[in-house]
Scaffold this active site. Structure first.
Site, PDB file in Angstrom:
ATOM      1  N   CYS A 114       0.811  -1.227   0.000  1.00  0.00           N
ATOM      2  CA  CYS A 114       0.000   0.000   0.000  1.00  0.00           C
ATOM      3  C   CYS A 114       0.840   1.270   0.000  1.00  0.00           C
ATOM      4  O   CYS A 114       0.357   2.331  -0.406  1.00  0.00           O
ATOM      5  CB  CYS A 114      -0.940   0.002   1.205  1.00  0.00           C
ATOM      6  SG  CYS A 114      -2.042  -1.434   1.259  1.00  0.00           S
ATOM      7  N   HIS A 246      -3.673   7.180   2.106  1.00  0.00           N
ATOM      8  CA  HIS A 246      -4.015   5.827   1.668  1.00  0.00           C
ATOM      9  C   HIS A 246      -5.414   5.501   2.160  1.00  0.00           C
ATOM     10  O   HIS A 246      -5.743   5.711   3.330  1.00  0.00           O
ATOM     11  CB  HIS A 246      -2.999   4.842   2.228  1.00  0.00           C
ATOM     12  CG  HIS A 246      -3.381   3.408   2.053  1.00  0.00           C
ATOM     13  ND1 HIS A 246      -3.825   2.897   0.859  1.00  0.00           N
ATOM     14  CD2 HIS A 246      -3.394   2.381   2.944  1.00  0.00           C
ATOM     15  CE1 HIS A 246      -4.091   1.616   1.003  1.00  0.00           C
ATOM     16  NE2 HIS A 246      -3.842   1.271   2.261  1.00  0.00           N
ATOM     17  N   ASN A 276     -10.077  -0.299  -0.391  1.00  0.00           N
ATOM     18  CA  ASN A 276      -8.622  -0.225  -0.326  1.00  0.00           C
ATOM     19  C   ASN A 276      -8.045  -0.806  -1.620  1.00  0.00           C
ATOM     20  O   ASN A 276      -8.132  -2.007  -1.854  1.00  0.00           O
ATOM     21  CB  ASN A 276      -8.126  -1.015   0.890  1.00  0.00           C
ATOM     22  CG  ASN A 276      -6.619  -0.957   1.070  1.00  0.00           C
ATOM     23  OD1 ASN A 276      -5.888  -0.514   0.192  1.00  0.00           O
ATOM     24  ND2 ASN A 276      -6.157  -1.422   2.219  1.00  0.00           N
TER      25      ASN A 276
END
Length: 319
Positions: A114, A246, A276
């Site tokens: 990520c 994020h 996500n």
């Protein structure tokens, strides 16, 4: 004058299929209420058979080039962040290069899950500042649905697919990346990982996560690296116009903003629409805020992410 890497164009791409929590609940033991309460997620996009990490990345890259007013031939560096490459090798960046019709440029992948886009931005920034590159295509792209265990409701509801891209170009002056800070701590491997790989199981594996522990580390690490990157740029939280985090979990976004003393109004949130998307989440959110006019020339924008490893990082950009 100072040579900096300015972001001159953004673009994004999402798979055609958009999946709501209600639709997901038809096949997974979950509910819309359960997902929204714990994560803030309402929708995610899932790649179809004809959609791959490279096709999404190429689409996002074309849009970023168009926004920058540049032809693909102007690119001399491609850095693509992904944990879900098309192939073990060669780099997915080279597939994007070929699809864009670029005969020769530096092209490679980075893998920091990520945090990958932040790592890629830092690499491109360093190469542009040093003169090793002039115009870079920096991409975050994932088809995370390919590595999800669809029987594990604690992970499969959290992720989606997509891609985001930026064009970074050498400019003289104050505009561009002002600072970037990266970190990693491999002692926490077992908290967020994939249980497979070419040299261990010979398989792709599936995502495994201990959510509570990840949440705790995320809030502390992200607030710390944001403060660190702002200090390196000679700025404070009061100077920030927009934070583009994020998009992992709405509660993490809220907690990080509070810890830094930032108003929620300054936080770009797309987790409700995209879930996500790992390395794609920051550039996807960034393109959303640029496209709708929120982020304007001269704004101070901070980017941040944390992912498996653990890896984490932040960058401060003058738009």
């Amino acid at each position: 004058m100072t040579r900096r890497a300015a972001i001159v164009g953004t673009g994004s791409a999402l798979p055609k299929r958009r999946v709501s929590n209600a639709e997901l609940a038809e096949t997974v033991d979950t509910s819309d209420e359960w997902i929204v309460e714990r994560t803030g997620i309402r929708f995610r996009h899932i790649a179809g058979p004809d959609e791959t990490t490279s096709t999404l990345a190429t689409d996002a890259s074309r849009k970023a080039l168009a926004a920058a007013g540049l032809e693909a031939a102007a690119i001399d560096l491609i850095v693509l962040a992904t944990a879900t490459p098309d192939q073990t090798f060669p780099a997915t960046a080279t597939r994007v290069q070929a699809a864009l019709g670029i005969d020769d440029c530096v092209a490679f992948d980075v893998q920091a899950v990520c945090s990958g886009f932040l790592y890629a931005v830092s690499v491109a920034d360093s190469m542009i500042r040093s003169g090793a590159a002039n115009t870079a295509l920096v991409i975050g792209a994932e088809t995370f649905s390919r590595i999800l265990d669809w029987e594990d409701r604690n992970t499969c509801v959290l992720f989606g697919d997509g891609a985001g891209a930026v064009v970074m170009r050498a400019e003289e002056g104050e505009r561009g990346v002002l600072s970037s800070k990266l970190h990693a701590d491999g002692r926490h491997n077992e908290l967020l990982y994939v249980d497979g790989g070419p040299s261990t199981t010979g398989t792709v594996g599936k995502v495994r996560m201990k959510g509570r522990e990840v949440f705790r580390h995320a809030v502390v690490n992200l607030a710390s690296v944001l403060g660190e990157s702002l200090e390196a740029a000679g700025l404070s939280a009061e100077d920030v116009d927009w934070m583009v985090p994020h998009q992992a979990n709405a509660r993490i976004l809220d907690a990080t903003a509070r810890k830094l003393g930032l108003s929620p109004d300054k936080v770009v949130v797309t987790v409700d629409q995209h879930a996500n998307t790992s390395a794609a989440s920051v550039p996807l959110a960034l393109d959303t805020a640029v496209s709708d006019g929120r982020i304007k020339r001269g704004d101070i924008v901070v980017l941040e992410a944390m992912g498996g490893g653990f890896t984490w990082g932040a960058a401060v950009v003058r738009w």
